[in-house]
Scaffold this active site. Sequence first.
Site, PDB file in Angstrom:
ATOM      1  N   GLY A   1       0.681  -1.235  -0.029  1.00 21.23           N
ATOM      2  CA  GLY A   1       0.050  -0.004  -0.247  1.00 21.23           C
ATOM      3  C   GLY A   1       0.752   1.309  -0.087  1.00 21.23           C
ATOM      4  O   GLY A   1       1.707   1.530   0.604  1.00 21.23           O
TER       5      GLY A   1
ATOM      6  N   GLY B   1      -0.668   4.371   0.540  1.00 22.30           N
ATOM      7  CA  GLY B   1      -1.398   5.515   1.201  1.00 22.30           C
ATOM      8  C   GLY B   1      -0.552   6.367   2.267  1.00 22.30           C
ATOM      9  O   GLY B   1       0.560   6.163   2.294  1.00 22.30           O
ATOM     10  N   PHE B   2      -1.258   6.820   2.876  1.00 25.39           N
ATOM     11  CA  PHE B   2      -0.636   7.644   3.905  1.00 25.39           C
ATOM     12  C   PHE B   2       0.228   6.735   4.922  1.00 25.39           C
ATOM     13  O   PHE B   2       1.329   7.374   5.221  1.00 25.39           O
ATOM     14  CB  PHE B   2      -1.613   8.470   4.944  1.00 25.39           C
ATOM     15  CG  PHE B   2      -2.440   9.644   4.028  1.00 25.39           C
ATOM     16  CD1 PHE B   2      -1.666  10.739   3.811  1.00 25.39           C
ATOM     17  CD2 PHE B   2      -3.701   9.352   3.890  1.00 25.39           C
ATOM     18  CE1 PHE B   2      -2.095  11.891   3.156  1.00 25.39           C
ATOM     19  CE2 PHE B   2      -4.197  10.562   3.226  1.00 25.39           C
ATOM     20  CZ  PHE B   2      -3.462  11.729   2.851  1.00 25.39           C
TER      21      PHE B   2
ATOM     22  N   GLU C   1     -18.531  17.256   3.113  1.00 21.76           N
ATOM     23  CA  GLU C   1     -17.545  17.967   2.305  1.00 21.76           C
ATOM     24  C   GLU C   1     -18.049  17.928   0.702  1.00 21.76           C
ATOM     25  O   GLU C   1     -18.328  18.680   0.061  1.00 21.76           O
ATOM     26  CB  GLU C   1     -16.047  17.432   2.075  1.00 21.76           C
ATOM     27  CG  GLU C   1     -15.352  17.736   3.534  1.00 21.76           C
ATOM     28  CD  GLU C   1     -14.148  17.208   3.752  1.00 21.76           C
ATOM     29  OE1 GLU C   1     -13.277  17.678   4.681  1.00 21.76           O
ATOM     30  OE2 GLU C   1     -13.740  16.382   3.153  1.00 21.76           O
TER      31      GLU C   1
ATOM     32  N   ALA D   1      -6.302   9.278   8.592  1.00 20.20           N
ATOM     33  CA  ALA D   1      -4.775   9.321   8.002  1.00 20.20           C
ATOM     34  C   ALA D   1      -3.816   9.615   9.353  1.00 20.20           C
ATOM     35  O   ALA D   1      -2.869   9.035   9.443  1.00 20.20           O
ATOM     36  CB  ALA D   1      -4.720  10.602   7.225  1.00 20.20           C
TER      37      ALA D   1
END
Length: 427
Positions: free
Chosen positions: A11, A13-14, A171, A315
Amino acid sequence: MGNKPKVVVVGAGFGGIAAVKKLAKQDIDIVIIERTNYHLFQPLLYQVSTSVLSTDDISYPVRAMFRDYDNVELFMAKALEIDGKRKVVVTNHGDVSYDYLIVAAGATNNFFGMANVEKYAYGMKTIPEALHIRNHVLHMFERANKQIDNEEERRKMLSFICVGGGPTGVEEAGAIAELVAVQKKEYPNLNFDEVSIRLIEATDKVLPMMPPHLRQHTINVLEKKGVQVMLNTQVADCNENGLFLKDGTFIPSRTVIWGAGVKAHKLASTIGAECDRAGRVIVGPTLQVPGYPEIFAIGDNAHFLQDGRPLATVAPVAMQEAWLAADNIIHLCKGETQLHNFKYVDHGAMATIGRCQAVVNWGFVQIGGFVAWLIWMFLHLLRLEGAHADITVGTKWFWNFVSGTRLGRIITNIKLDDEDAAMENKA
């Protein structure tokens, strides 16, 4: 890569990237297994789906991140299974062996077993999904514009439902409302009183990580933008014509955007260790997987109890877990057996509600409005990868602030006819 310890990180990601950045400075060989070749800044996906930003504004090539490190390699493949006994990750391009493994494969949409919702609603966890939403929403205006004599069909096309009162739903609903305001100027034949935007939340609150007064501020701002906020409202089913609620209500709509939950990537469950209902591996204090001390699970793939409840899949949690997991692997590579236990430090939360509006909760700093929006923008720019992203995203946000326009309203999924396809192939 030589005979150094080999760490595989699944992965980009973050969590995965944070771990690799720390490990890359050590005398360790690192392999990143990732289905794409880029790191995605997921918190801004909603701005791609609503025509504010482009895909390259919120993504960055993994190889470019680590081009100065000869010990870091990207293995672009889909991870299928973890064989802890053989110490390999099975992928669609072959097996990848490891000495130590960090499982940071991220999450997917959780439709809670509702097959029709999964079929007809639009998830938003990847760039293709965000682009699908953008194309679909823009198409709805074009198609509604052609339905001159069919008010029922127009209203269905101009009805937008966001499910989930967390940051994603809030959002997205706020951004769609602002996109609608932009479209008003360009569709003189449409009656924009027929547009409806709904935010549906199963519980009694939006943004549960915020204090009550900021949650109410969020609702007030959304309602002022024309969003109907529906709390204590549960989804029962969905079809191509709309959404069914558990109280029997049917809402006609061609657009249902799902932000009501996530579950761990199914890779986590293949380790063979105990998982929770969301598919997250229940890890120990050091983030190691019980029975597999060389495997660490972090972020959306880890169920870590703190203060009696599992940490949220956000995150900041993933990044702090990544740093701790990387530290512990460094200790193990050096032959040290004393590892650190994980303790998450909550630095607060924030969410944007649209242009000039956000909420920030940092302990004693609890504010909403324009200043919160400036803080939100500044911190998100700091977390983007690369100067290019900082400049382009900052410029687009400034232009959006000044003019209110959306530069990314481009429909990209129009099917080419034979003549266009031939021209495309020659290009």
